[in-house]
Structures are given as structure tokens and as C-alpha cells.
Scaffold this motif. Sequence first.
Motif, PDB file in Angstrom:
ATOM      1  N   TYR A   1      -4.089  21.891  58.160  1.00  0.00           N
ATOM      2  CA  TYR A   1      -2.745  22.113  58.704  1.00  0.00           C
ATOM      3  C   TYR A   1      -2.767  23.218  59.769  1.00  0.00           C
ATOM      4  CZ  TYR A   1       2.289  23.009  58.725  1.00  0.00           C
ATOM      5  OH  TYR A   1       3.585  23.174  59.108  1.00  0.00           O
ATOM      6  N   HIS A   2      -3.456  24.291  59.436  1.00  0.00           N
ATOM      7  CA  HIS A   2      -3.588  25.404  60.378  1.00  0.00           C
ATOM      8  C   HIS A   2      -4.275  24.929  61.667  1.00  0.00           C
ATOM      9  CE1 HIS A   2      -3.881  29.638  61.547  1.00  0.00           C
ATOM     10  NE2 HIS A   2      -5.161  29.457  61.848  1.00  0.00           N
TER      11      HIS A   2
ATOM     12  N   ILE B   1      -1.570  35.046  64.943  1.00  0.00           N
ATOM     13  CA  ILE B   1      -0.146  34.840  65.231  1.00  0.00           C
ATOM     14  C   ILE B   1       0.368  33.642  64.448  1.00  0.00           C
ATOM     15  CG2 ILE B   1       1.524  34.282  67.058  1.00  0.00           C
ATOM     16  CD1 ILE B   1      -0.324  35.734  69.034  1.00  0.00           C
ATOM     17  N   LEU B   2      -0.414  32.570  64.481  1.00  0.00           N
ATOM     18  CA  LEU B   2      -0.013  31.361  63.744  1.00  0.00           C
ATOM     19  C   LEU B   2       0.053  31.623  62.244  1.00  0.00           C
ATOM     20  CD1 LEU B   2      -1.757  28.101  64.966  1.00  0.00           C
ATOM     21  CD2 LEU B   2       0.647  28.698  65.051  1.00  0.00           C
ATOM     22  N   THR B   3      -0.822  32.473  61.782  1.00  0.00           N
ATOM     23  CA  THR B   3      -0.876  32.752  60.350  1.00  0.00           C
ATOM     24  C   THR B   3       0.426  33.374  59.853  1.00  0.00           C
ATOM     25  OG1 THR B   3      -3.260  33.047  60.487  1.00  0.00           O
ATOM     26  CG2 THR B   3      -2.189  33.945  58.546  1.00  0.00           C
ATOM     27  N   ILE B   4       1.008  34.243  60.679  1.00  0.00           N
ATOM     28  CA  ILE B   4       2.223  34.897  60.190  1.00  0.00           C
ATOM     29  C   ILE B   4       3.507  34.245  60.693  1.00  0.00           C
ATOM     30  CG2 ILE B   4       1.174  37.150  59.744  1.00  0.00           C
ATOM     31  CD1 ILE B   4       2.375  38.048  62.447  1.00  0.00           C
ATOM     32  N   MET B   5       3.405  33.273  61.558  1.00  0.00           N
ATOM     33  CA  MET B   5       4.614  32.619  62.055  1.00  0.00           C
ATOM     34  C   MET B   5       4.658  31.163  61.631  1.00  0.00           C
ATOM     35  SD  MET B   5       5.210  34.347  65.725  1.00  0.00           S
ATOM     36  CE  MET B   5       6.848  34.943  65.424  1.00  0.00           C
ATOM     37  N   ASP B   6       5.740  30.802  61.019  1.00  0.00           N
ATOM     38  CA  ASP B   6       5.830  29.455  60.468  1.00  0.00           C
ATOM     39  C   ASP B   6       6.163  28.390  61.499  1.00  0.00           C
ATOM     40  OD1 ASP B   6       5.261  30.475  58.061  1.00  0.00           O
ATOM     41  OD2 ASP B   6       7.336  30.581  57.368  1.00  0.00           O
TER      42      ASP B   6
ATOM     43  N   ASN C   1       3.250  30.034  54.268  1.00  0.00           N
ATOM     44  CA  ASN C   1       3.386  28.650  53.814  1.00  0.00           C
ATOM     45  C   ASN C   1       2.080  27.877  53.726  1.00  0.00           C
ATOM     46  OD1 ASN C   1       2.716  28.266  56.418  1.00  0.00           O
ATOM     47  ND2 ASN C   1       4.479  27.006  56.973  1.00  0.00           N
ATOM     48  N   LEU C   2       0.990  28.486  54.159  1.00  0.00           N
ATOM     49  CA  LEU C   2      -0.256  27.717  54.191  1.00  0.00           C
ATOM     50  C   LEU C   2      -0.720  27.292  52.805  1.00  0.00           C
ATOM     51  CD1 LEU C   2      -2.779  29.097  56.833  1.00  0.00           C
ATOM     52  CD2 LEU C   2      -1.565  26.937  56.794  1.00  0.00           C
ATOM     53  N   THR C   3      -0.508  28.179  51.840  1.00  0.00           N
ATOM     54  CA  THR C   3      -1.029  27.882  50.511  1.00  0.00           C
ATOM     55  C   THR C   3      -0.343  26.683  49.868  1.00  0.00           C
ATOM     56  OG1 THR C   3       0.405  29.685  49.858  1.00  0.00           O
ATOM     57  CG2 THR C   3      -1.940  30.133  49.831  1.00  0.00           C
ATOM     58  N   SER C   4       0.878  26.404  50.346  1.00  0.00           N
ATOM     59  CA  SER C   4       1.623  25.329  49.706  1.00  0.00           C
ATOM     60  C   SER C   4       1.539  23.997  50.458  1.00  0.00           C
ATOM     61  CB  SER C   4       3.085  25.745  49.577  1.00  0.00           C
ATOM     62  OG  SER C   4       3.593  26.013  50.866  1.00  0.00           O
ATOM     63  N   VAL C   5       0.652  23.928  51.422  1.00  0.00           N
ATOM     64  CA  VAL C   5       0.550  22.693  52.203  1.00  0.00           C
ATOM     65  C   VAL C   5      -0.089  21.585  51.366  1.00  0.00           C
ATOM     66  CG1 VAL C   5      -0.549  21.625  54.200  1.00  0.00           C
ATOM     67  CG2 VAL C   5       0.397  23.916  54.393  1.00  0.00           C
ATOM     68  N   THR C   6       0.591  20.451  51.300  1.00  0.00           N
ATOM     69  CA  THR C   6       0.026  19.333  50.552  1.00  0.00           C
ATOM     70  C   THR C   6      -0.974  18.589  51.423  1.00  0.00           C
ATOM     71  OG1 THR C   6       1.712  17.824  51.368  1.00  0.00           O
ATOM     72  CG2 THR C   6       2.191  18.987  49.307  1.00  0.00           C
ATOM     73  N   LYS C   7      -1.811  17.847  50.774  1.00  0.00           N
ATOM     74  CA  LYS C   7      -2.819  17.103  51.520  1.00  0.00           C
ATOM     75  C   LYS C   7      -2.150  16.119  52.487  1.00  0.00           C
ATOM     76  CE  LYS C   7      -7.285  15.053  51.237  1.00  0.00           C
ATOM     77  NZ  LYS C   7      -8.356  14.434  50.509  1.00  0.00           N
TER      78      LYS C   7
ATOM     79  N   TYR D   1     -12.469  16.981  60.265  1.00  0.00           N
ATOM     80  CA  TYR D   1     -11.972  18.093  59.457  1.00  0.00           C
ATOM     81  C   TYR D   1     -12.200  17.854  57.957  1.00  0.00           C
ATOM     82  CZ  TYR D   1      -8.136  14.721  59.304  1.00  0.00           C
ATOM     83  OH  TYR D   1      -7.411  13.574  59.162  1.00  0.00           O
ATOM     84  N   GLU D   2     -13.009  16.853  57.656  1.00  0.00           N
ATOM     85  CA  GLU D   2     -13.145  16.428  56.255  1.00  0.00           C
ATOM     86  C   GLU D   2     -13.568  17.553  55.324  1.00  0.00           C
ATOM     87  OE1 GLU D   2     -14.508  14.934  58.854  1.00  0.00           O
ATOM     88  OE2 GLU D   2     -13.270  13.143  59.038  1.00  0.00           O
ATOM     89  N   HIS D   3     -14.281  18.523  55.862  1.00  0.00           N
ATOM     90  CA  HIS D   3     -14.790  19.590  55.000  1.00  0.00           C
ATOM     91  C   HIS D   3     -13.752  20.669  54.713  1.00  0.00           C
ATOM     92  CE1 HIS D   3     -15.315  20.824  59.160  1.00  0.00           C
ATOM     93  NE2 HIS D   3     -15.379  22.081  58.777  1.00  0.00           N
ATOM     94  N   LEU D   4     -12.574  20.553  55.318  1.00  0.00           N
ATOM     95  CA  LEU D   4     -11.579  21.625  55.204  1.00  0.00           C
ATOM     96  C   LEU D   4     -10.562  21.372  54.091  1.00  0.00           C
ATOM     97  CD1 LEU D   4     -10.731  22.202  58.987  1.00  0.00           C
ATOM     98  CD2 LEU D   4     -12.251  23.570  57.560  1.00  0.00           C
ATOM     99  N   ASP D   5     -10.015  22.467  53.584  1.00  0.00           N
ATOM    100  CA  ASP D   5      -8.909  22.382  52.636  1.00  0.00           C
ATOM    101  C   ASP D   5      -7.650  21.953  53.388  1.00  0.00           C
ATOM    102  OD1 ASP D   5     -10.452  23.287  50.583  1.00  0.00           O
ATOM    103  OD2 ASP D   5      -9.951  25.400  50.945  1.00  0.00           O
TER     104      ASP D   5
END
Lengths: 530, 218
Positions: A323-324, A355-360, A293-299, A314-318
Motif C-alpha cells: 500500500y505504501h 512524509i507519506l508515512t505520517i500523512m494519510d 493507518n498502514l498497520t490496518s491495511v488489508t491485503k 511486490y509479492e515479497h511485501l506485506d
Amino acid sequence: MKGLRHSRSSSSLPLASSWIHLRSLLIVASATVPDRGSLRSPWSRRKRKHALSHRRWHMLFSSEGKFHDGGIKFIEKVRSGLMGLSAVYERLASLSLDCYDLNSSHTERNVTRVQIRKKYETLRRKCHQLLSHCHKGNRLDTINEVSNSASSCFDEHCEFHDSQDDPSATRNIAEGNLYNFKVDQSVHNGSDLFSLCNLEEIEDEAEIVQFDNYPWGTESSTSDEDEDETESLLGSSISEMFVQHDPKLTRIPSFRGDFTQYNRTSEDFATWQRIIRLDAIRANSDWVVYSLNLTSVTKEKALQSAASVGLKSYEHLDPCMIYHAARMVAVLEAYAVYDPEIGYCQGMSDLLSPILTIMDEDHEAFWCFVGFMRKARHNFRLDEVGIQKQLSTISKIIKCKDLHLYKHLEKLQAQDCFFAYRMVLVLFRRELTFEQTMSLWEVMWADQTAIRSGIRKSARGRIKLRAPPTDDLLLYTVAACVLQRRKLIVERYNSMDEILRECNNMAGTLDVWRLLDDAHDLVTSLHQKI
Amino acid sequence: MAHRVDHEYDYLFKIVLIGDSGVGKSNILSRFTRNEFSLDSKSTIGVEFATKTLQIEAKTVKAQIWDTAGQERYRAITSAYYRGAVGALLVYDITKKQTFDNVQRWLRELRDHADSNIVIMMAGNKSDLTHLRAVSENDGQEFAEKEGLSFLETSALESHNVEKAFQTVLTEIYHIINKKALAAQEAARNSGPPGQGTTIHVVDSSDAGSSKSSCCSS
């Protein structure tokens, strides 16, 4: 029971679709993974040929969601590295299986799932209280106050002490003497006990905690309707989580003896909060592709989550990385409250991030992490007993396998294997890619689970593993890694520094399957001696 | 391997980079040794090091710089690496007052674990973040003077003063060593047996691994 019904009735539809989504995502991801065919390890070929399919995965379970054979087949599969890229979905299972009884059924897991979500939410509430406490008075002035709060949340009454009027404490901190937190703790009657019982709590959790992971097809979303029910199931006080259950003191023999050393740390909850936020915004951005779901996170969602945990800079982050990072903060903080003996130590974020990457769901990731830390936490202990012991085991393995290399290390005064410190501490996370990391971790997990559940080597396995399961597969892997470089070390390195540099520069150069092959060879030949 | 041991230098100086977590130590190191900067560089676990060879007053000096983990928890491990260090770059973050307040503790760490003659440079890093400044340059300067430290504000991001900071430390070390060497020669001439002042531990890896568990209570 309303909550339970609710979660059971809305079963697997959304998951079926997310499964498909994940599969397609992984096919895309797999294209970017280097072709393993070019590498010599026989494991890589076996792995591709016999990877566990989705259908086979489901065939492992009865209609009640129990493993037909208590999980033996599954663990064997994982041990022999057959999960494969296509099985990342099932990986959720392997990670989360660490948290509950292998013999549990669908229904049993549902019950505990509700409980652990509630428990996680309680921990998060505590973190919020601590955070707002900290913000109220601004930075330094309130560190002591928060420290007191942090320690007080483990005392029986679970109420905050207000120490705002204690200027001496503030001065102490300003002068760099932060020792007062731990001293405060010892004032709380039996503060060393709370750590002990907390450890016990972790052990307990490992046995009773269970939660649904997607393959069993329950919904993973949380629902407010559950709240009341779970509240009564659990009781409302966090203190219940830290009730002492006949601590097995022998499990941590050195802790009491080293309490003075424990005291000498200046770290407190506020420090952990600060460092957690620092590390959270430094996660690997190239992992996004593996996340559902990370790719679909809105700003908007990202900023909201950042605000909810007080994340800054965190200003420099996507948006997806913001969110991550916010999720990292939430789970790591909760862990610091849950396991205050360890709190937060840099490197733990490396372990949580995959772990966080694969668990929503945060609460699922949290309990996975707790299960994961059950072994890893010893590495992060202040007294360093855990890490020293592990390094000395590596040293022993090398000595048994290759005396010539060992003598060379001795000559360089590197026989303590300190150069492997980082590999041991963060389980090769800095050296391996996401995919490789998951592969190594799940094989390690399977070995440990096989031991815990009494599953021995089986001749029925598709690949007859010669090596018996070991709790120390990581250490054999590190030793294998060093032994692979024995020629370089013996012939060209003349100081510990050079070996350390070699170890610190291994990122991207390791073949995890070859490492595991070598490690298993070592286990086979040495496990009785070590 | 590219890192063949070479002896194409006159001096090898060991420098330690210390300071709180997140002040930018690793970026200072990567900027100095590789001219690289990364906003999301990972936390340092334990210790890492890098080297750079440079010229100081016509001599070739190889600086071996040890980057250490900032978290208190790692102090016992990292302090073992203070041994044999002839210089230290003590870094704080000008946007975080607390990291400046902790400089005092880092000095104590150095006093407890490093050579008493260690050359210390205090660096107020992230000077590019002027809008977030929480420690004035003046405060840094005053503190440094009081403690007898060299001082510079640096920006690893903008590559400002990083080279200069190391250059200053290394030059100072070089001068001290030169002076010591001269004094030793003098002593040798006067009294026969070699003086003790000639022993300069620049690389002492033997100590590094063995004393990790030493307690650093103050």
C-alpha cells in the motif's frame, strides 16, 4: 461552494479520535527509541522537558485558526527542537505549513485545500493516461509514444500525440539512443519555457497553496461531491497549471545556458515511471509503526492500490508495504508530471517516504512534498549546479572552521567534499532513523520558514538560540558531521575513498541532537563569513 | 576503526559495477563481499564501494569494487569513478529486456570514460527468476562474443556465479598485468629507461572527485 461547506461542516470529530490513536501509537513507538538520556547532548534533555503539548499547540491559534503571532512562537519552538516525539501530530503542521501562508485562517485554508486536492487529482489523471498509453503497446515499443504524450501534456492543448507509427524513434530507443524525448520537447515551442514557468508555478504554489492538516480539525477525507465545484474553481485543463507567470529567470540563471546539457539526458517519463516503481517497493518497512493507518491495511486494499498504479513485483511485501509503495508511485509520478525539469531522480523516494508515512491523504502528502522539494529539487538537477554549490559551501565551512582538516582533505584531493554527496542529496535520510530524520527536517524547515517570513532571532524564546536562522542548516550539519570525525580523518585516512566509506557507513551512529548543536555552533561563528 | 589501511596484499584492483537501475548491482556486491542479500536494498545514491581480498594464482589480490547508481541522471558523477578501474562488471536483468538492450550504452560509457584496456564481464543477473526470463542465455552469450566480453549468468539471491564472475575478471586482470610487467621488464632490459607499460593505475582516487562535472555526451 457546496464543497467548501461540506468540508467545513464535517469538522473535527474523526480527527480527535485519530489524534488519540496516534498519541497512543507514539507512546508504543517511543518505547523502542533509544533513551536519549544516555546521550550527552543538552538538547535532548531540553527537548524532553519543554516539548510542545497538544494543549499548548492549540493555544497558538485564534478561533479563526490563525496563529496569534504569525507563527513566530511556533517556529521558535521548532527551531529549538522542542517538538519532541509526542508532537509528531503537529509535525504534519510543520511540514505542511511550508505550503501556505503562515497568516492564513481556517476558512482560507479550507478554500485552497479543495483547490489543491483537485489539482492533485488532475495530475493523477494525467499519470493514468500516460500509464495506460504505455501499457497499450507494451514496453519498449511505446516508450517514445509515451514520451511524446508526456511532453505534450505540457503543451497548450494538452492532447496526446500519437506517434505509434514512428518506427525510427522506436529503433532509436532500442539502440540506446533515447535522446529523442528531449529533442521532441524542444520542438514544442518554448519547451525550455515550460520548465521555467513550471518552476515559477512551484514558487506560486508555495505561496498560495494551503491545505488543512489535522490540527485545525477539518475532515481530511475526500468527497466526490466536491468534484463539480472544484472543477469550476480550477478549470479543467492541466495546462492552466503551467501558465507562465512572469518567470523570475534570475532564480535559475544557469538553466537556459545549459539547455544542451539538459538535452543530453535520455530520461523520459516512461523511464521515470519504471524507476519510480523500482524504488517504491524498496521503502523502509520498519517505519510502519509510525504510520497511522498502514498497520490496518488489508491485503485486498493493498492489491487494489497496487493495481491502480500498475505496481508489480511486490509479492515479497506485506500488505501495508504494498500500500505504501502504491502511494509512493502515485505521488512521485504526479510530481514528475508537475515538475518535468526534475522528473524523478533516485533519492526523491527517500524524501517522500517519511512524509507519506505520517500523512494519510495522498494529495496532502503531494503538496507537502512539493513544498519540501522547493529547495531540495536543485540537488536533483541534471546539470548538478545545485549539488556542487552545496558541496562547495560545506567545503568552505570546513575551511573556515578547521584549516588543518581542510589541508588534509586537500592533500587527499577530497576538499570538494564529494564524500558528503549522499547526505546532502537525501538530507541524512540514509544515516538517520525515522524519528531522527523528522527531527532534523523540522528544525531545518523552521529555519527556512523563519527566513522566508522575516522572523529573526528572538530573545523571548525559551532557549535563546545564539544562531540566526539559516537556509543552509543542512550544510552546517554535514560539516559538523565531518568535523566530529576530524581526528579519524586526519590521523588515519589517506584517501578520499576511505572518507567516502566512512560517510556511507554512518547509518545508526549519529546523534542528531549533538549534530544540530554542533551545527548551530558553526552557524553562530561562521554565518557571516560563509 | 576496523578499516585500517593494510598492505597485506600484492595487488589492488579497482572494479566498477555498472548497469541499469534495479538490475541487482548492490546485491551482487553485498553477496560477493559480505555474503548478504536483501530484497529491499535501497537505490544507490552516487557511488559506494566495498572491498574483498582473495587469492589469485598464489597472489593476494584486494578487489576494491565501486557500486554505482544506475539512473542516467547520476552518470556524470559515476563515470568519474571509471578512472583507474581495471575491471568492470556490466550487469543486466534477465527478466527485463530493456536492461539488456541498454548494455550497448553502458559499453559506450566505458569506452568514453574508462581505460581502453579495461576487462569487462557482462553478467545477466536474477537467473533464479526463470519463469520471468526475457533474455535468453544464448542472446547474452552471442552479444558478449560479438563485443569481446566475458559472460556469465548470475543470481545474487541464490549466490550463483557471483564469486565466479569476479574471480574471472580479477584473474584476467592479473594475467594482463603479469604480461605487461614481463613485457616491461623485457623492454627495460633492452632499452635502459623503464617502459611505460609498468604504470598500472589501480587506485586513482585523485581523479575521482575532481572531474565529476565532465560531460559525457556521446
